[in-house]
Enzyme design. Structure first.
Site, PDB file in Angstrom:
ATOM      1  N   TRP A  39       0.835  -1.213   0.000  1.00  0.00           N
ATOM      2  CA  TRP A  39       0.000   0.000   0.000  1.00  0.00           C
ATOM      3  C   TRP A  39       0.860   1.249   0.000  1.00  0.00           C
ATOM      4  O   TRP A  39       0.532   2.238  -0.657  1.00  0.00           O
ATOM      5  CB  TRP A  39      -0.964  -0.005   1.186  1.00  0.00           C
ATOM      6  CG  TRP A  39      -1.979  -1.099   1.111  1.00  0.00           C
ATOM      7  CD1 TRP A  39      -2.142  -2.134   1.991  1.00  0.00           C
ATOM      8  CD2 TRP A  39      -2.985  -1.294   0.100  1.00  0.00           C
ATOM      9  NE1 TRP A  39      -3.172  -2.952   1.584  1.00  0.00           N
ATOM     10  CE2 TRP A  39      -3.706  -2.469   0.437  1.00  0.00           C
ATOM     11  CE3 TRP A  39      -3.347  -0.603  -1.058  1.00  0.00           C
ATOM     12  CZ2 TRP A  39      -4.765  -2.951  -0.347  1.00  0.00           C
ATOM     13  CZ3 TRP A  39      -4.399  -1.083  -1.833  1.00  0.00           C
ATOM     14  CH2 TRP A  39      -5.096  -2.253  -1.472  1.00  0.00           C
ATOM     15  N   ASP A  48      -1.475   6.893   6.141  1.00  0.00           N
ATOM     16  CA  ASP A  48      -2.531   5.953   5.806  1.00  0.00           C
ATOM     17  C   ASP A  48      -2.703   5.055   7.024  1.00  0.00           C
ATOM     18  O   ASP A  48      -1.848   4.217   7.313  1.00  0.00           O
ATOM     19  CB  ASP A  48      -2.108   5.140   4.569  1.00  0.00           C
ATOM     20  CG  ASP A  48      -3.130   4.081   4.177  1.00  0.00           C
ATOM     21  OD1 ASP A  48      -4.136   3.914   4.890  1.00  0.00           O
ATOM     22  OD2 ASP A  48      -2.906   3.411   3.142  1.00  0.00           O
ATOM     23  N   LYS A  54     -11.632  -1.682   7.556  1.00  0.00           N
ATOM     24  CA  LYS A  54     -10.768  -2.563   8.343  1.00  0.00           C
ATOM     25  C   LYS A  54     -11.155  -2.464   9.821  1.00  0.00           C
ATOM     26  O   LYS A  54     -11.510  -3.433  10.445  1.00  0.00           O
ATOM     27  CB  LYS A  54      -9.287  -2.196   8.180  1.00  0.00           C
ATOM     28  CG  LYS A  54      -8.789  -1.979   6.742  1.00  0.00           C
ATOM     29  CD  LYS A  54      -8.820  -3.190   5.887  1.00  0.00           C
ATOM     30  CE  LYS A  54      -8.541  -3.016   4.401  1.00  0.00           C
ATOM     31  NZ  LYS A  54      -7.444  -2.202   3.958  1.00  0.00           N
TER      32      LYS A  54
HETATM   33  C1  LIG Z   1      -7.021  -1.852   2.551  1.00  0.00           C
HETATM   34  C2  LIG Z   1      -6.011  -0.814   2.509  1.00  0.00           C
HETATM   35  C3  LIG Z   1      -5.981   0.158   1.496  1.00  0.00           C
HETATM   36  C4  LIG Z   1      -6.956   0.142   0.329  1.00  0.00           C
HETATM   37  O1  LIG Z   1      -8.168   0.655   0.737  1.00  0.00           O
HETATM   38  P1  LIG Z   1      -9.374   0.898  -0.284  1.00  0.00           P
HETATM   39  O2  LIG Z   1     -10.383   1.512   0.641  1.00  0.00           O
HETATM   40  O3  LIG Z   1      -9.777  -0.423  -0.834  1.00  0.00           O
HETATM   41  O4  LIG Z   1      -8.914   1.838  -1.328  1.00  0.00           O
HETATM   42  C5  LIG Z   1      -5.029   1.145   1.556  1.00  0.00           C
HETATM   43  N1  LIG Z   1      -4.118   1.193   2.549  1.00  0.00           N
HETATM   44  C6  LIG Z   1      -4.105   0.280   3.537  1.00  0.00           C
HETATM   45  C7  LIG Z   1      -3.095   0.380   4.612  1.00  0.00           C
HETATM   46  C8  LIG Z   1      -5.052  -0.743   3.550  1.00  0.00           C
HETATM   47  O5  LIG Z   1      -5.033  -1.654   4.531  1.00  0.00           O
END
Ligand SMILES: *Cc1c(COP(=O)(O)O)cnc(C)c1O
Length: 361
Positions: A103, A172, A196
Protein backbone atom coordinates in the site's frame (compact mmCIF):
# COMPACT_ATOMS: atom_id res chain seq x y z
CA UNK A 1 -30.17 -17.26 14.69
CA UNK A 2 -27.79 -19.14 12.45
CA UNK A 3 -24.40 -19.87 13.98
CA UNK A 4 -21.90 -17.05 13.43
CA UNK A 5 -18.28 -17.80 12.56
CA UNK A 6 -15.08 -16.17 13.80
CA UNK A 7 -14.18 -13.53 11.20
CA UNK A 8 -10.46 -12.88 10.58
CA UNK A 9 -11.01 -11.17 7.23
CA UNK A 10 -8.51 -8.45 6.26
CA UNK A 11 -11.18 -6.02 5.02
CA UNK A 12 -14.10 -5.74 4.84
CA UNK A 13 -13.69 -7.25 8.25
CA UNK A 14 -15.32 -8.21 11.53
CA UNK A 15 -17.82 -5.79 13.05
CA UNK A 16 -18.81 -5.85 16.73
CA UNK A 17 -21.84 -8.10 17.24
CA UNK A 18 -23.72 -5.43 19.27
CA UNK A 19 -23.33 -3.06 16.31
CA UNK A 20 -24.79 -5.59 13.88
CA UNK A 21 -27.70 -6.21 16.27
CA UNK A 22 -28.33 -2.49 16.60
CA UNK A 23 -28.39 -2.09 12.80
CA UNK A 24 -30.91 -4.92 12.59
CA UNK A 25 -33.10 -3.40 15.30
CA UNK A 26 -33.05 0.08 13.74
CA UNK A 27 -33.39 -1.07 10.15
CA UNK A 28 -37.11 -0.60 9.47
CA UNK A 29 -37.73 2.52 11.51
CA UNK A 30 -34.76 4.68 12.38
CA UNK A 31 -35.13 6.28 15.81
CA UNK A 32 -38.81 7.14 15.57
CA UNK A 33 -38.86 8.38 11.98
CA UNK A 34 -40.92 5.49 10.58
CA UNK A 35 -38.37 4.95 7.80
CA UNK A 36 -35.03 3.27 7.35
CA UNK A 37 -31.83 5.30 7.40
CA UNK A 38 -31.37 3.85 3.91
CA UNK A 39 -34.43 5.81 2.76
CA UNK A 40 -33.69 9.11 4.42
CA UNK A 41 -32.52 12.43 2.97
CA UNK A 42 -28.88 13.19 3.64
CA UNK A 43 -30.06 16.78 4.21
CA UNK A 44 -32.37 15.74 7.06
CA UNK A 45 -31.61 16.86 10.61
CA UNK A 46 -31.71 13.19 11.64
CA UNK A 47 -28.93 12.21 9.27
CA UNK A 48 -26.86 15.30 9.95
CA UNK A 49 -26.97 14.44 13.65
CA UNK A 50 -25.59 11.00 12.86
CA UNK A 51 -22.78 12.47 10.76
CA UNK A 52 -21.90 15.09 13.38
CA UNK A 53 -21.96 12.47 16.12
CA UNK A 54 -19.56 10.27 14.14
CA UNK A 55 -17.17 13.19 13.57
CA UNK A 56 -17.32 14.15 17.26
CA UNK A 57 -16.52 10.61 18.31
CA UNK A 58 -13.51 10.55 15.98
CA UNK A 59 -12.28 13.76 17.63
CA UNK A 60 -12.85 12.53 21.18
CA UNK A 61 -11.34 9.09 20.64
CA UNK A 62 -8.19 10.42 18.97
CA UNK A 63 -8.03 13.51 21.23
CA UNK A 64 -7.88 15.87 18.28
CA UNK A 65 -7.67 19.54 19.20
CA UNK A 66 -9.69 22.27 17.47
CA UNK A 67 -7.17 22.52 14.61
CA UNK A 68 -8.30 19.19 13.19
CA UNK A 69 -11.30 18.69 10.87
CA UNK A 70 -12.94 15.33 10.28
CA UNK A 71 -14.53 14.65 6.90
CA UNK A 72 -16.11 11.61 5.27
CA UNK A 73 -15.21 10.86 1.67
CA UNK A 74 -15.71 8.14 -0.92
CA UNK A 75 -13.19 6.46 -3.22
CA UNK A 76 -11.45 4.47 -0.50
CA UNK A 77 -7.94 4.91 0.83
CA UNK A 78 -6.86 4.42 -2.79
CA UNK A 79 -8.30 7.80 -3.82
CA UNK A 80 -6.37 9.40 -0.96
CA UNK A 81 -3.15 8.14 -2.54
CA UNK A 82 -3.86 10.74 -5.26
CA UNK A 83 -5.72 13.41 -3.26
CA UNK A 84 -2.86 13.80 -0.78
CA UNK A 85 -0.27 14.91 -3.36
CA UNK A 86 -2.88 16.88 -5.35
CA UNK A 87 -3.88 18.89 -2.29
CA UNK A 88 -0.81 19.01 -0.08
CA UNK A 89 2.24 19.15 -2.35
CA UNK A 90 4.00 22.53 -2.50
CA UNK A 91 5.63 24.24 -5.46
CA UNK A 92 9.39 23.68 -5.48
CA UNK A 93 9.41 21.19 -2.60
CA UNK A 94 9.70 17.41 -2.82
CA UNK A 95 7.17 15.11 -1.19
CA UNK A 96 8.54 12.34 1.05
CA UNK A 97 7.48 8.69 1.18
CA UNK A 98 8.59 5.68 3.15
CA UNK A 99 8.24 2.44 1.26
CA UNK A 100 7.06 -0.24 3.66
CA UNK A 101 5.20 -2.44 1.21
CA UNK A 102 2.25 -2.89 -1.09
CA UNK A 103 0.00 0.00 0.00
CA UNK A 104 2.85 2.40 0.78
CA UNK A 105 4.26 1.97 -2.71
CA UNK A 106 0.82 2.42 -4.29
CA UNK A 107 0.54 5.75 -2.46
CA UNK A 108 3.99 6.77 -3.71
CA UNK A 109 3.16 5.82 -7.30
CA UNK A 110 0.17 8.15 -7.42
CA UNK A 111 2.40 11.08 -6.44
CA UNK A 112 4.76 10.08 -9.24
CA UNK A 113 1.91 9.85 -11.77
CA UNK A 114 0.96 13.40 -10.81
CA UNK A 115 4.48 14.51 -11.65
CA UNK A 116 5.48 15.43 -8.08
CA UNK A 117 9.10 15.24 -7.07
CA UNK A 118 8.98 12.12 -4.92
CA UNK A 119 11.74 11.41 -2.37
CA UNK A 120 11.79 7.87 -1.05
CA UNK A 121 13.40 8.43 2.33
CA UNK A 122 13.62 4.76 3.25
CA UNK A 123 12.48 1.37 2.10
CA UNK A 124 12.33 -2.12 3.56
CA UNK A 125 12.04 -3.76 0.13
CA UNK A 126 15.51 -5.30 0.60
CA UNK A 127 14.11 -7.78 3.12
CA UNK A 128 10.66 -8.40 1.68
CA UNK A 129 9.22 -5.62 3.83
CA UNK A 130 9.66 -7.72 6.98
CA UNK A 131 10.67 -4.70 9.05
CA UNK A 132 10.09 -0.96 9.49
CA UNK A 133 13.03 1.23 8.42
CA UNK A 134 14.85 2.91 11.33
CA UNK A 135 17.19 5.93 11.52
CA UNK A 136 15.56 8.05 8.87
CA UNK A 137 17.60 10.84 7.39
CA UNK A 138 15.10 13.65 6.90
CA UNK A 139 15.15 16.23 4.16
CA UNK A 140 13.92 19.40 5.87
CA UNK A 141 12.58 20.81 2.62
CA UNK A 142 9.81 18.18 2.30
CA UNK A 143 6.23 19.36 1.80
CA UNK A 144 5.09 16.36 3.86
CA UNK A 145 6.24 12.89 4.85
CA UNK A 146 3.88 10.02 4.05
CA UNK A 147 3.92 6.71 5.88
CA UNK A 148 1.63 3.71 6.25
CA UNK A 149 1.15 3.21 9.98
CA UNK A 150 0.19 -0.44 9.65
CA UNK A 151 1.13 -2.60 6.69
CA UNK A 152 -1.92 -4.79 6.33
CA UNK A 153 -0.36 -7.25 3.90
CA UNK A 154 3.18 -7.57 5.28
CA UNK A 155 2.15 -7.53 8.96
CA UNK A 156 4.40 -4.70 10.14
CA UNK A 157 3.43 -1.62 12.15
CA UNK A 158 5.16 1.59 13.20
CA UNK A 159 5.46 1.25 16.99
CA UNK A 160 6.18 4.96 17.29
CA UNK A 161 6.26 7.67 14.66
CA UNK A 162 9.44 9.43 13.53
CA UNK A 163 10.16 12.93 14.82
CA UNK A 164 9.87 14.99 11.64
CA UNK A 165 10.83 18.33 13.19
CA UNK A 166 7.83 20.21 11.94
CA UNK A 167 7.42 18.51 8.55
CA UNK A 168 3.75 17.47 8.51
CA UNK A 169 3.29 13.72 8.75
CA UNK A 170 0.65 12.20 6.50
CA UNK A 171 -0.46 8.69 7.34
CA UNK A 172 -2.53 5.95 5.81
CA UNK A 173 -4.05 4.46 8.96
CA UNK A 174 -6.60 2.30 7.15
CA UNK A 175 -5.78 -0.83 9.10
CA UNK A 176 -4.96 0.48 12.58
CA UNK A 177 -6.90 3.68 13.21
CA UNK A 178 -8.63 3.51 16.62
CA UNK A 179 -6.52 0.50 17.65
CA UNK A 180 -4.17 2.40 19.99
CA UNK A 181 -3.34 5.75 21.53
CA UNK A 182 -1.00 8.12 19.69
CA UNK A 183 -0.18 11.83 19.63
CA UNK A 184 -1.96 13.37 16.61
CA UNK A 185 -0.22 16.76 16.73
CA UNK A 186 2.59 16.07 14.18
CA UNK A 187 0.05 14.87 11.60
CA UNK A 188 -1.07 17.21 8.84
CA UNK A 189 -3.45 14.57 7.55
CA UNK A 190 -4.62 11.07 8.44
CA UNK A 191 -6.81 8.90 6.25
CA UNK A 192 -8.42 5.53 6.67
CA UNK A 193 -10.81 3.45 4.62
CA UNK A 194 -13.38 2.43 7.23
CA UNK A 195 -13.68 -1.23 6.27
CA UNK A 196 -10.77 -2.56 8.34
CA UNK A 197 -11.15 -1.13 11.80
CA UNK A 198 -13.93 1.43 11.80
CA UNK A 199 -16.98 0.21 9.92
CA UNK A 200 -18.10 -0.99 6.50
CA UNK A 201 -16.62 -0.24 3.09
CA UNK A 202 -17.81 2.83 1.21
CA UNK A 203 -16.54 5.61 3.43
CA UNK A 204 -13.07 6.99 4.07
CA UNK A 205 -12.35 8.96 7.22
CA UNK A 206 -10.05 11.92 6.59
CA UNK A 207 -8.63 14.03 9.40
CA UNK A 208 -7.00 17.19 8.17
CA UNK A 209 -5.20 19.87 10.15
CA UNK A 210 -6.42 23.38 9.44
CA UNK A 211 -3.04 24.73 8.28
CA UNK A 212 -2.99 22.13 5.47
CA UNK A 213 -6.13 23.62 3.91
CA UNK A 214 -4.26 26.72 2.75
CA UNK A 215 -2.26 24.48 0.41
CA UNK A 216 -5.23 23.22 -1.60
CA UNK A 217 -4.79 24.51 -5.18
CA UNK A 218 -7.70 26.46 -6.70
CA UNK A 219 -7.56 24.60 -9.99
CA UNK A 220 -8.49 21.15 -8.67
CA UNK A 221 -11.86 19.60 -9.53
CA UNK A 222 -14.36 20.39 -6.77
CA UNK A 223 -14.79 16.75 -5.74
CA UNK A 224 -11.04 16.32 -5.29
CA UNK A 225 -10.47 19.24 -2.91
CA UNK A 226 -10.40 18.70 0.84
CA UNK A 227 -11.76 22.24 1.29
CA UNK A 228 -15.00 21.29 -0.51
CA UNK A 229 -15.81 18.73 2.16
CA UNK A 230 -14.56 20.78 5.11
CA UNK A 231 -16.71 23.75 4.04
CA UNK A 232 -19.82 21.64 3.43
CA UNK A 233 -19.48 19.43 6.54
CA UNK A 234 -19.04 16.41 4.22
CA UNK A 235 -22.38 17.24 2.57
CA UNK A 236 -21.29 18.75 -0.74
CA UNK A 237 -22.97 15.84 -2.50
CA UNK A 238 -24.72 12.73 -1.21
CA UNK A 239 -22.39 11.02 1.25
CA UNK A 240 -22.40 7.24 1.85
CA UNK A 241 -25.09 7.66 4.53
CA UNK A 242 -25.37 4.06 5.66
CA UNK A 243 -21.61 3.63 5.98
CA UNK A 244 -21.31 6.84 8.03
CA UNK A 245 -24.10 5.58 10.30
CA UNK A 246 -22.30 2.27 10.89
CA UNK A 247 -19.03 4.09 11.63
CA UNK A 248 -20.93 6.13 14.22
CA UNK A 249 -22.22 2.93 15.85
CA UNK A 250 -18.75 1.33 15.86
CA UNK A 251 -17.27 4.42 17.51
CA UNK A 252 -20.11 4.53 20.04
CA UNK A 253 -19.34 0.90 20.87
CA UNK A 254 -15.66 1.77 21.21
CA UNK A 255 -16.34 4.66 23.58
CA UNK A 256 -19.20 3.29 25.61
CA UNK A 257 -18.87 -0.50 25.60
CA UNK A 258 -15.12 -0.99 25.29
CA UNK A 259 -14.39 2.19 27.28
CA UNK A 260 -12.04 4.13 24.99
CA UNK A 261 -8.74 3.74 23.20
CA UNK A 262 -6.56 2.79 26.21
CA UNK A 263 -8.88 -0.15 26.89
CA UNK A 264 -9.00 -1.06 23.20
CA UNK A 265 -5.22 -0.94 22.94
CA UNK A 266 -4.83 -3.20 25.98
CA UNK A 267 -7.21 -5.73 24.43
CA UNK A 268 -5.43 -5.55 21.08
CA UNK A 269 -2.08 -6.14 22.79
CA UNK A 270 -3.50 -9.10 24.65
CA UNK A 271 -4.92 -10.65 21.46
CA UNK A 272 -1.72 -10.19 19.45
CA UNK A 273 0.40 -11.56 22.30
CA UNK A 274 -1.68 -14.75 22.53
CA UNK A 275 -1.09 -15.48 18.85
CA UNK A 276 2.57 -14.37 18.54
CA UNK A 277 3.52 -16.18 21.77
CA UNK A 278 2.08 -19.38 20.38
CA UNK A 279 3.77 -18.95 16.98
CA UNK A 280 7.14 -18.31 18.67
CA UNK A 281 6.74 -21.31 21.00
CA UNK A 282 6.95 -24.03 18.32
CA UNK A 283 8.46 -24.53 14.89
CA UNK A 284 5.64 -25.61 12.59
CA UNK A 285 4.30 -22.07 12.15
CA UNK A 286 6.65 -19.13 11.73
CA UNK A 287 6.28 -15.36 11.51
CA UNK A 288 8.58 -13.67 8.96
CA UNK A 289 8.38 -10.23 10.60
CA UNK A 290 11.11 -9.04 13.00
CA UNK A 291 9.64 -9.14 16.53
CA UNK A 292 9.97 -5.40 17.28
CA UNK A 293 7.94 -4.34 14.21
CA UNK A 294 5.14 -6.88 14.32
CA UNK A 295 1.61 -5.64 13.75
CA UNK A 296 -1.06 -6.01 16.43
CA UNK A 297 -3.67 -5.94 13.69
CA UNK A 298 -2.47 -8.30 10.96
CA UNK A 299 -0.52 -11.34 12.09
CA UNK A 300 1.17 -13.01 9.11
CA UNK A 301 2.53 -16.52 9.44
CA UNK A 302 3.82 -19.36 7.31
CA UNK A 303 3.46 -23.13 7.47
CA UNK A 304 6.15 -25.53 6.19
CA UNK A 305 4.71 -25.59 2.63
CA UNK A 306 2.16 -23.80 0.41
CA UNK A 307 0.18 -27.05 0.25
CA UNK A 308 -0.12 -27.17 4.02
CA UNK A 309 -1.10 -23.49 4.02
CA UNK A 310 -3.96 -24.20 1.59
CA UNK A 311 -5.10 -27.14 3.65
CA UNK A 312 -4.87 -25.06 6.84
CA UNK A 313 -7.05 -22.27 5.41
CA UNK A 314 -9.65 -24.73 4.12
CA UNK A 315 -9.89 -26.76 7.31
CA UNK A 316 -10.00 -23.62 9.46
CA UNK A 317 -12.95 -22.39 7.44
CA UNK A 318 -14.78 -25.66 8.02
CA UNK A 319 -14.25 -25.11 11.75
CA UNK A 320 -15.76 -21.63 11.57
CA UNK A 321 -12.48 -19.66 11.42
CA UNK A 322 -12.79 -17.53 8.31
CA UNK A 323 -10.43 -15.27 6.35
CA UNK A 324 -6.99 -16.70 7.18
CA UNK A 325 -5.51 -16.70 3.69
CA UNK A 326 -2.58 -14.34 3.15
CA UNK A 327 -2.79 -11.60 0.50
CA UNK A 328 -2.42 -12.93 -3.06
CA UNK A 329 0.76 -10.85 -3.49
CA UNK A 330 2.65 -12.57 -0.63
CA UNK A 331 0.92 -15.90 0.02
CA UNK A 332 1.06 -17.60 3.42
CA UNK A 333 -1.52 -17.04 6.12
CA UNK A 334 -2.74 -13.96 7.90
CA UNK A 335 -5.05 -13.45 10.85
CA UNK A 336 -6.47 -9.95 11.03
CA UNK A 337 -7.16 -9.10 14.66
CA UNK A 338 -8.97 -5.78 14.28
CA UNK A 339 -10.84 -4.15 17.17
CA UNK A 340 -14.01 -6.19 16.65
CA UNK A 341 -12.16 -9.54 16.84
CA UNK A 342 -12.60 -10.94 20.34
CA UNK A 343 -10.06 -12.57 22.66
CA UNK A 344 -12.28 -15.64 22.43
CA UNK A 345 -11.81 -15.73 18.64
CA UNK A 346 -8.03 -15.59 19.00
CA UNK A 347 -8.06 -18.40 21.57
CA UNK A 348 -10.21 -20.48 19.21
CA UNK A 349 -7.68 -19.85 16.43
CA UNK A 350 -4.73 -20.93 18.57
CA UNK A 351 -6.63 -24.08 19.64
CA UNK A 352 -7.25 -24.88 15.99
CA UNK A 353 -3.58 -24.26 15.11
CA UNK A 354 -2.47 -26.69 17.85
CA UNK A 355 -4.90 -29.33 16.61
CA UNK A 356 -3.67 -28.84 13.03
CA UNK A 357 -0.04 -29.44 14.06
CA UNK A 358 -1.06 -32.54 16.01
CA UNK A 359 -2.57 -34.00 12.82
CA UNK A 360 -0.11 -32.70 10.23
CA UNK A 361 3.10 -31.75 12.02
C1 LIG B 1 -7.02 -1.85 2.55
C2 LIG B 1 -6.01 -0.81 2.51
C3 LIG B 1 -5.98 0.16 1.50
C4 LIG B 1 -6.96 0.14 0.33
O1 LIG B 1 -8.17 0.66 0.74
P1 LIG B 1 -9.37 0.90 -0.28
O2 LIG B 1 -10.38 1.51 0.64
O3 LIG B 1 -9.78 -0.42 -0.83
O4 LIG B 1 -8.91 1.84 -1.33
C5 LIG B 1 -5.03 1.14 1.56
N1 LIG B 1 -4.12 1.19 2.55
C6 LIG B 1 -4.10 0.28 3.54
C7 LIG B 1 -3.10 0.38 4.61
C8 LIG B 1 -5.05 -0.74 3.55
O5 LIG B 1 -5.03 -1.65 4.53
Amino acid sequence: MEQRVFVFNPGPAALPLPVLERIRDEMLSFRGTGMSILEMSHRSKTFENVLNDAAMRVKRLLRLDERFRVIFLQGGASLQFAMVPMNLALEGKPVGYIDTGYWASKAMKEAQILGKEVRILASSADKNYAYIPKNLVLDENLAYLHLTSNNTIEGTQWQSFPDTQGIPLVSDMSSDIFSRVFDPSPFGLIYAGAQKNAGPSGVTIVIVREDMLGRVPKNLPTMLKYTTFVESNSLYNTPPCFAVYVVDLVLEWLEETVGGLEKMEALNREKAKILYDYIDSQDFYSCPVVPEDRSMMNVVFRLPSPELEDQFVKEAEKEGLVGLKGHRSVGGCRASLYNAVTVEAVRALVDFMKEFVRKNG
